[in-house]
Design an enzyme around this catalytic site. Structure first.
Site, mmCIF file in Angstrom:
data_model
loop_
_atom_site.group_PDB
_atom_site.id
_atom_site.type_symbol
_atom_site.label_atom_id
_atom_site.label_comp_id
_atom_site.label_asym_id
_atom_site.label_seq_id
_atom_site.Cartn_x
_atom_site.Cartn_y
_atom_site.Cartn_z
ATOM 1 C CB THR A 46 15.664 -19.068 -21.315
ATOM 2 O OG1 THR A 46 15.703 -20.309 -22.019
ATOM 3 C CG2 THR A 46 14.972 -18.031 -22.161
ATOM 4 C CB THR A 47 16.012 -16.854 -16.565
ATOM 5 O OG1 THR A 47 14.868 -17.690 -16.732
ATOM 6 C CG2 THR A 47 15.653 -15.668 -15.683
ATOM 7 C CD1 TRP A 48 22.891 -15.015 -16.156
ATOM 8 C CD2 TRP A 48 23.830 -16.954 -16.729
ATOM 9 N NE1 TRP A 48 24.236 -14.913 -15.885
ATOM 10 C CE2 TRP A 48 24.834 -16.097 -16.222
ATOM 11 C CE3 TRP A 48 24.185 -18.230 -17.143
ATOM 12 C CZ2 TRP A 48 26.169 -16.481 -16.139
ATOM 13 C CZ3 TRP A 48 25.516 -18.614 -17.041
ATOM 14 C CH2 TRP A 48 26.500 -17.752 -16.558
ATOM 15 C CE LYS A 97 13.983 -24.265 -16.058
ATOM 16 N NZ LYS A 97 13.872 -22.883 -15.467
ATOM 17 C CB SER A 151 16.636 -27.726 -15.592
ATOM 18 O OG SER A 151 16.201 -26.427 -15.272
ATOM 19 C CG HIS A 207 11.616 -21.795 -25.945
ATOM 20 N ND1 HIS A 207 12.848 -21.524 -25.394
ATOM 21 C CD2 HIS A 207 10.706 -21.575 -24.948
ATOM 22 C CE1 HIS A 207 12.696 -21.146 -24.131
ATOM 23 N NE2 HIS A 207 11.416 -21.170 -23.842
#
Length: 322
Positions: free
Chosen positions: A77-79, A74, A167, A137
């Site tokens: 990571t996704t971006w 959070k 988040s 991670h």
């Protein structure tokens, strides 16, 4: 709660004798969700993750061409995955194309996780052509020795610990409604007891490496990336060996990639609104708000002050600030 009722990522799996012996010797704390966390090499993990981390440490062989994306859960990571995938593959997939893989796949489905891939001849990491794009991670201390000794690139992204906590709490809750109460999870986060925590030790390890080995480790803050995404994307492209050319600048490839990977675009795609990843996580849980400073709407002044004081104490004179 029965095992079968738990999300897949929380279900315990059979662990090796080596892992069982290790677990029996480690400090333990109750997790935010059903189960326990164990402190290994200074950081907290569920037993299921520990088995995979040990396997990864024992078997993974890094290559000099590898590109690792390192984050705490959070932290953007996704971006980051979306941007790196778009950068590396932009000659194969036009960022403007409605057939781009990021339009039909969740970014996490395009990026294998170092510690969660099976170690065999068929796993997604080992079979990928160079450069292999790999997410993790893991804290610096827990990376496989082959990664530490390799010339591979590591891109590290972190965010303000107050937003990171918020988040992380929402993400846990969206995937598992039995998450502990807000106050209890905050107390644990403050002590560093959270998935891959402590936050401060994790960030500080990579921060120091970025200063000592800037050719190998690029350190980003989520807040800075949000404030000036264009120049940070150019810096990222240069670092991983895929610089933006003058010709590409002339037809705005940076803006095209940023639009493709934007929160608004990705979060509104059907592939990211419904369904689950193979891990059992809800795809929609990776797109909550993506804002900077949302902690102000949730943390009490006392909570914010506490995290600020811990951050000042933990990071000291390192030069890393939030």
């Amino acid at each position: 709660m029965e095992k079968s009722d738990l999300p897949k990522y929380l279900q315990e799996e059979e662990v090796s004798e080596e892992c069982r012996e290790l677990i029996s010797s480690l400090p333990t704390e109750k997790d935010w969700v059903p189960g326990n966390l164990y402190q290994y090499q200074g950081f907290w993990h569920p037993s299921k993750y520990l088995q995979k981390i040990l396997t990864c440490q024992n078997q993974f062989q890094a290559r000099a061409s590898d590109i690792f994306l390192v984050t705490l859960p959070k932290s953007g990571t996704t971006w980051l995955k979306a941007m790196v995938f778009a950068l590396v593959n932009r000659t194969t997939y036009d960022p403007k194309s409605t057939q781009h893989p990021l339009v039909s796949n969740n970014p996490h489905e395009l990026f294998p996780f170092l510690e969660f891939e099976p170690r065999n001849d068929d796993n997604q990491v080992d079979s990928s052509p160079p450069p292999r794009l790999i997410a993790t991670h893991l804290p610096l201390v827990s990376l496989p020795e082959s990664v530490k000794k390799s010339a591979c690139k590591l891109v590290y992204l972190c965010r303000n610990p107050k937003d990171n906590f918020l988040s992380l709490w929402h993400w846990h809750f969206s995937n598992n409604p039995t998450t502990e109460k807000w106050e209890e999870t905050f107390e644990k986060f403050s002590r560093g007891v959270n998935l891959y925590g402590p936050f401060w030790d994790h960030a500080l390890g990579y921060w120091k490496q970025s200063l000592e080995n800037p050719e190998r480790v690029l350190f980003f803050k989520y807040e800075e990336l949000k404030e000036d995404p264009g120049n940070h994307l150019r810096k990222l492209a240069e670092f991983i060996g895929f610089p933006i050319s003058k010709e590409e600048e002339s037809f705005n490839v940076v803006d095209q990639i940023l639009e493709l990977c934007s929160f608004d675009h990705l979060s509104n795609l059907e592939v990211n609104r419904t369904g689950k990843l193979l891990s059992g996580h809800n795809k929609s849980s990776f797109f909550r708000r993506g804002e900077v400073g949302d902690w102000k709407n949730h943390l009490t002044p006392k909570m914010a002050q506490k995290l600020d004081e811990i951050t000042k104490e933990k990071l000291g004179a390192s030069g890393l600030t939030f």
